[in-house]
Design a protein around this motif. Structure first.
Motif, PDB file in Angstrom:
ATOM      1  N   THR A 128       0.630  -1.308   0.125  1.00 38.56           N
ATOM      2  CA  THR A 128      -0.048   0.234   0.149  1.00 38.56           C
ATOM      3  C   THR A 128       0.800   1.565   0.190  1.00 38.56           C
ATOM      4  OG1 THR A 128      -1.347  -0.963   1.380  1.00 38.56           O
ATOM      5  CG2 THR A 128      -2.031   0.677   1.118  1.00 38.56           C
ATOM      6  N   PRO A 129       0.609   1.967  -1.197  1.00 41.74           N
ATOM      7  CA  PRO A 129       1.588   3.305  -1.387  1.00 41.74           C
ATOM      8  C   PRO A 129       1.001   4.068   0.024  1.00 41.74           C
ATOM      9  CG  PRO A 129       0.554   2.601  -2.782  1.00 41.74           C
ATOM     10  CD  PRO A 129      -0.064   1.575  -2.413  1.00 41.74           C
ATOM     11  N   ASP A 130       2.002   5.306   0.254  1.00 40.40           N
ATOM     12  CA  ASP A 130       0.742   6.164   0.599  1.00 40.40           C
ATOM     13  C   ASP A 130       0.344   7.418  -0.661  1.00 40.40           C
ATOM     14  OD1 ASP A 130       2.058   6.711   3.209  1.00 40.40           O
ATOM     15  OD2 ASP A 130       3.795   5.857   2.841  1.00 40.40           O
ATOM     16  N   ILE A 131       1.604   7.576  -1.681  1.00 42.54           N
ATOM     17  CA  ILE A 131       1.153   8.464  -2.981  1.00 42.54           C
ATOM     18  C   ILE A 131       0.971   7.609  -3.890  1.00 42.54           C
ATOM     19  CG2 ILE A 131       1.831  10.276  -4.449  1.00 42.54           C
ATOM     20  CD1 ILE A 131       1.569  11.423  -1.914  1.00 42.54           C
ATOM     21  N   LEU A 132      -0.691   7.534  -4.297  1.00 45.65           N
ATOM     22  CA  LEU A 132       0.062   6.872  -6.688  1.00 45.65           C
ATOM     23  C   LEU A 132      -0.438   8.031  -7.089  1.00 45.65           C
ATOM     24  CD1 LEU A 132      -1.960   3.299  -7.311  1.00 45.65           C
ATOM     25  CD2 LEU A 132      -2.272   5.725  -8.063  1.00 45.65           C
ATOM     26  N   HIS A 133       0.587   7.907  -7.991  1.00 42.02           N
ATOM     27  CA  HIS A 133       1.155   8.788  -9.248  1.00 42.02           C
ATOM     28  C   HIS A 133       0.817   8.337 -10.538  1.00 42.02           C
ATOM     29  CE1 HIS A 133       3.256  12.953 -10.718  1.00 42.02           C
ATOM     30  NE2 HIS A 133       2.926  12.104 -10.976  1.00 42.02           N
ATOM     31  N   ASP A 158      -7.023   5.414   1.731  1.00 39.98           N
ATOM     32  CA  ASP A 158      -6.301   6.475   2.615  1.00 39.98           C
ATOM     33  C   ASP A 158      -5.293   6.100   1.949  1.00 39.98           C
ATOM     34  OD1 ASP A 158      -7.646   5.836   4.617  1.00 39.98           O
ATOM     35  OD2 ASP A 158      -6.234   4.869   5.693  1.00 39.98           O
ATOM     36  N   ILE A 159      -4.734   6.031  -0.367  1.00 39.05           N
ATOM     37  CA  ILE A 159      -4.312   6.670  -1.029  1.00 39.05           C
ATOM     38  C   ILE A 159      -3.742   7.781  -1.173  1.00 39.05           C
ATOM     39  CG2 ILE A 159      -2.757   6.103  -2.552  1.00 39.05           C
ATOM     40  CD1 ILE A 159      -3.592   2.992  -2.438  1.00 39.05           C
ATOM     41  N   LYS A 160      -2.810   8.503  -1.082  1.00 35.95           N
ATOM     42  CA  LYS A 160      -3.046  10.234  -2.156  1.00 35.95           C
ATOM     43  C   LYS A 160      -2.716   9.794  -3.128  1.00 35.95           C
ATOM     44  CE  LYS A 160      -3.730  12.414   1.925  1.00 35.95           C
ATOM     45  NZ  LYS A 160      -5.091  11.643   2.639  1.00 35.95           N
ATOM     46  N   THR A 161      -3.466  10.413  -4.082  1.00 32.29           N
ATOM     47  CA  THR A 161      -3.220  10.081  -5.188  1.00 32.29           C
ATOM     48  C   THR A 161      -3.313  11.751  -5.949  1.00 32.29           C
ATOM     49  OG1 THR A 161      -5.739  10.371  -5.615  1.00 32.29           O
ATOM     50  CG2 THR A 161      -5.314   8.617  -5.837  1.00 32.29           C
ATOM     51  N   ILE A 468       4.913  18.500  -3.246  1.00 33.31           N
ATOM     52  CA  ILE A 468       3.237  18.246  -3.485  1.00 33.31           C
ATOM     53  C   ILE A 468       3.403  16.754  -2.981  1.00 33.31           C
ATOM     54  CG2 ILE A 468       1.532  17.505  -5.273  1.00 33.31           C
ATOM     55  CD1 ILE A 468       3.057  19.285  -6.987  1.00 33.31           C
ATOM     56  N   TYR A 469       3.918  16.015  -2.994  1.00 33.01           N
ATOM     57  CA  TYR A 469       3.949  15.095  -2.135  1.00 33.01           C
ATOM     58  C   TYR A 469       4.001  15.335  -0.386  1.00 33.01           C
ATOM     59  CZ  TYR A 469       5.750  12.299  -6.092  1.00 33.01           C
ATOM     60  OH  TYR A 469       5.554  11.926  -7.518  1.00 33.01           O
ATOM     61  N   ASN A 470       4.531  15.733  -0.445  1.00 31.52           N
ATOM     62  CA  ASN A 470       4.302  16.014   1.124  1.00 31.52           C
ATOM     63  C   ASN A 470       3.293  17.099   1.753  1.00 31.52           C
ATOM     64  OD1 ASN A 470       6.665  15.125   2.139  1.00 31.52           O
ATOM     65  ND2 ASN A 470       8.367  16.053   1.705  1.00 31.52           N
ATOM     66  N   LYS A 471       2.768  17.718   0.843  1.00 35.66           N
ATOM     67  CA  LYS A 471       1.435  19.220   0.669  1.00 35.66           C
ATOM     68  C   LYS A 471       0.506  17.612   0.912  1.00 35.66           C
ATOM     69  CE  LYS A 471       0.235  21.853  -2.535  1.00 35.66           C
ATOM     70  NZ  LYS A 471       0.468  23.305  -3.552  1.00 35.66           N
ATOM     71  N   ILE A 472       0.334  16.429  -0.298  1.00 37.41           N
ATOM     72  CA  ILE A 472      -1.557  16.607   0.496  1.00 37.41           C
ATOM     73  C   ILE A 472      -1.198  15.142   1.197  1.00 37.41           C
ATOM     74  CG2 ILE A 472      -1.706  16.673  -2.222  1.00 37.41           C
ATOM     75  CD1 ILE A 472      -0.522  13.648  -3.278  1.00 37.41           C
ATOM     76  N   LEU A 473       0.172  14.610   1.771  1.00 36.23           N
ATOM     77  CA  LEU A 473       0.429  13.921   2.735  1.00 36.23           C
ATOM     78  C   LEU A 473      -0.346  14.854   3.884  1.00 36.23           C
ATOM     79  CD1 LEU A 473       3.230  12.258   2.280  1.00 36.23           C
ATOM     80  CD2 LEU A 473       1.374  10.648   2.037  1.00 36.23           C
ATOM     81  N   GLN A 474      -0.494  15.276   4.061  1.00 36.67           N
ATOM     82  CA  GLN A 474      -1.158  16.463   5.512  1.00 36.67           C
ATOM     83  C   GLN A 474      -2.629  16.498   5.372  1.00 36.67           C
ATOM     84  OE1 GLN A 474       1.472  17.902   7.457  1.00 36.67           O
ATOM     85  NE2 GLN A 474       2.886  17.447   5.895  1.00 36.67           N
ATOM     86  N   TRP A 475      -2.759  16.634   4.291  1.00 38.21           N
ATOM     87  CA  TRP A 475      -4.654  16.319   3.775  1.00 38.21           C
ATOM     88  C   TRP A 475      -5.399  15.174   4.417  1.00 38.21           C
ATOM     89  CZ3 TRP A 475      -4.684  18.342  -1.940  1.00 38.21           C
ATOM     90  CH2 TRP A 475      -4.588  19.564  -1.983  1.00 38.21           C
TER      91      TRP A 475
END
Ligand code: ADP
Length: 475
Positions: A128-133, A158-161, A468-475
Motif C-alpha cells: 500500500t503506497p502512501d502516494i499513487l501517481h 487512504d492512498i493519496k493520488t 507536492i507529495y508532502n503537501k497532500i500527505l497532510q490533507w
C-alpha cells in the motif's frame, strides 16, 4: 518511510514510445536518489516486445486473480530492482503480447484491465503506497477506481493520488455504451462522462487529490480552450489543486561526453572542435558537402501537426535559399513524410531521414548548429533541452514548455531563439536572424556556450514533486 507508486503505460528502458517513457525512466530514479526517506516503485504492463536483456532479470512476485466486469481474469506480477527503484510488471499475455504499445482496437479494455490489476495488486499483495501517481489516459482509471468502486476498501482507501497530464490531446475518450462492460463503472457515469462520451482524463482530473502537468506555462495554457482540447472548464474548476512542473532530461544518456553513439565525444572544454568534428562526420555519412562553416539546421520530431510541420512546409523552400544545410529525422503522418522525401529530391543540401533511430538522432544533436522546434503546442518538450545539452542552439516557438526553457537571444542569459505567433513568416525571420548571428562568431560561440550550460536536470523537478507529495500527505 513513505512509499510512492508511479503507474504508467511505459518507462524507459523497459518500454517506451515517447516523452512519458523518458519521464518514467528518469523521475523515479532521481527522486529516490535525492530523497532516501521515500521508497519508490513504478508499475507498468509487461509488453510482449520487452527486450531479452531485461526479460531475464524479471523476478516473479505473485499471481493475482480478480473479476473485472464479467471476466474472471488475472495477472502475474514480476519485478526488477533497479538500484533504488523497484519496477513492477503486470503480465497478461492476451492483453499485452502485442507488437505495439498502443493503437490496438481494444486499447480501452487493455488499459481498463491494467488499471484494475494495479489496484488488485495492491490489495492482494498488501503493498500500500502512501502516494499513487498516475499518468495520462492509460492509467487514469487507477485513480478513478480508487475513488469510486474501491473507496470502501480499507486496504487502499487512504492512498493519496496525483495525476499528471503529459499531453491533453490524448484523453481516453470512448462510447458511453461500454461504461459497464469495458470499464466496470456502472453507476459512476457522473465521474467519467463528459460532453456525451466517456472521458477518462476528465474523470482523473476531478477525483485526484492533486493534478500536475509537465510545465508551468502549459498549466497556464490549459485554462484556455485553444490548448485544452475541450477540457478548459474542468481545468478551471480544479485550478486550486493544479500545477505545472517542468520535466528534466537524462544527462547520462544525452551527454556528448559520456552518452555514447556520437562520432567524437566532446565536453565544454573542446565544445567548438568537438561539434566541428561531429558535423564533418555527419555530412560525410549523409553525403552532404563536407564544410564546417555552413550552418547545419536539423529537426528531430514526430511528424505530426502539433509539431508545427505546416509552418516548415510553408517556408522551407524560401529558407533553403540561404547558405545552410537541413536534415530532418522523423516519422509520422504520411503526407509529411512524403513532403520531406520530395524536398530532399529537389534540394541537394537537404536530407530526409524518415525513420525512428536514437543513434542517428544523437549524431544529429551533436553535429548540428541549430535545432528547429516550431510547435503549435508543446506540453514540455524534451528535444530543445537535449539540443542544449549538445551545444546546439534551439529555435523554437514560445509555447508550452518551450517558453519555460528557452530564453530568446536578446534577453538576459539567452540560450536560443524564439518567436511568439503560430505564423510561418515569424519562423522564417527567426531562423534567418539565427543564421545571421551564426556569422558573428564571438556572439554565436557565447550563445552556444550558454545553451550548453543550461541546467535541465531532474533534481529541481523531483524536489517540486516532493513538495507536492508532502503537501497532500497532510490533507
Ligand atoms: P514528444 O514527446 O511530443 O514526441 P518531446 O520533445 O517531448 O516530444 O520528446 C521527443 C523525444 O523523441 C526526443 O528525445 C527526440 O529526440 C525523440 N525523437 C523524436 N523523433 C525521433 C526519431 N525519428 N528518431 C529518434 N528519436 C526521435
Amino acid at each position: 518511510m513513505k512509499k510512492i507508486l508511479y503507474v504508467a503505460s511505459e518507462a524507459n528502458p523497459y518500454a517506451a514510445s515517447g516523452g512519458l517513457g523518458d519521464v518514467m525512466g528518469a523521475l523515479p530514479v532521481t527522486l529516490a536518489k535525492d530523497n532516501p526517506e521515500f521508497e519508490v516503485s513504478v508499475i507498468l504492463p509487461l509488453y510482449g516486445g520487452m527486450k531479452e536483456e531485461y526479460r531475464k532479470k524479471l523476478v516473479k512476485v505473485a499471481d493475482i486473480k480478480f473479476r473485472y466486469s464479467w471476466r474472471n481474469t488475472g495477472a502475474s506480477v514480476y519485478k526488477i530492482e533497479n538500484g533504488t527503484v523497484t519496477y513492477y510488471f503486470l503480465e497478461n499475455h492476451y492483453y499485452f503480447d502485442r507488437k505495439k504499445l498502443y493503437g490496438e482496437y481494444d486499447d480501452a479494455e487493455r488499459f481498463a484491465f491494467f488499471s484494475m490489476a494495479v489496484v488488485e495488486f495492491m490489495i492482494q499483495t498488501g503493498y500500500t503506497p502512501d502516494i499513487l501517481h498516475a499518468n495520462d489516459w492509460q492509467s487514469a482509471l487507477v485513480v478513478i477506481y480508487l475513488k469510486t468502486k474501491y473507496f470502501v476498501c480499507d486496504a487502499v482507501k487512504d492512498i493519496k493520488t496525483v495525476y499528471t497530464i503529459h499531453n491533453i490531446e490524448y484523453q481516453g475518450k470512448f462510447d458511453p455504451f461500454i461504461l459497464g462492460d469495458v470499464f466496470a463503472l456502472d453507476g459512476y457515469s457522473n465521474v467519467v462522462e463528459y460532453n456525451g462520451c466517456i472521458n477518462l482524463m476528465k474523470g482523473a482530473l476531478t477525483v485526484s487529490d492533486y493534478v500536475t502537468t509537465v510545465s508551468p506555462n502549459y498549466a497556464y495554457e490549459l485554462h484556455h480552450d485553444f490548448f485544452a482540447f475541450g477540457l478548459a472548464d474542468i481545468v478551471n474548476q480544479i485550478g486550486a489543486k493544479f500545477a505545472g512542473v517542468i520535466n528534466g532530461i537524462d544527462y547520462n544518456y544525452f551527454s556528448p561526453e559520456t552518452g555514447g553513439d556520437i562520432y567524437a565525444p566532446y565536453s565544454l572544454e573542446n565544445l567548438k572542435e568537438g561539434k566541428r568534428e561531429n558535423k564533418l562526420a555527419l555530412q560525410r555519412e549523409l553525403g552532404l558537402d563536407e564544410c564546417a562553416d555552413v550552418p547545419l539546421v536539423v529537426m528531430i520530431t514526430r511528424l505530426a501537426s502539433q509539431k508545427g510541420i505546416d509552418l516548415v512546409a510553408r517556408i522551407i523552400d524560401e529558407l533553403l535559399m540561404e547558405n545552410m544545410q537541413f536534415v530532418i529525422l522523423g516519422t509520422g503522418d504520411e503526407d509529411y513524410e512524403n513532403m520531406f522525401r520530395e524536398l530532399e529530391v529537389r534540394h541537394k543540401n537537404v536530407r530526409a531521414l524518415i525513420k525512428f533511430d536514437r543513434v542517428i538522432s544523437k549524431k544529429m544533436y551533436a553535429a548540428a548548429d541549430m535545432f528547429l522546434m516550431p510547435s503549435k503546442s508543446e506540453p514540455c518538450g524534451l528535444a530543445q533541452m537535449i539540443s542544449c545539452s549538445y551545444g546546439t542552439v534551439p529555435v523554437v516557438r514560445a509555447v508550452g514548455g518551450l517558453y519555460d526553457t528557452i530564453r530568446p537571444y536578446g534577453e538576459d542569459n539567452s540560450n536560443g531563439f524564439s518567436f511568439d505567433n503560430y505564423n510561418a513568416h515569424e519562423l522564417l525571420f527567426t531562423v534567418k536572424r539565427a543564421l545571421s548571428l551564426y556569422n558573428d562568431k564571438a556572439e554565436w560561440d557565447a550563445l552556444v556556450l550558454r545553451a550548453k550550460n543550461s541546467d535541465f536536470s531532474w533534481t529541481n523537478s523531483a524536489s517540486k514533486y516532493i513538495s507536492i507529495y508532502n503537501k497532500i500527505l497532510q490533507w
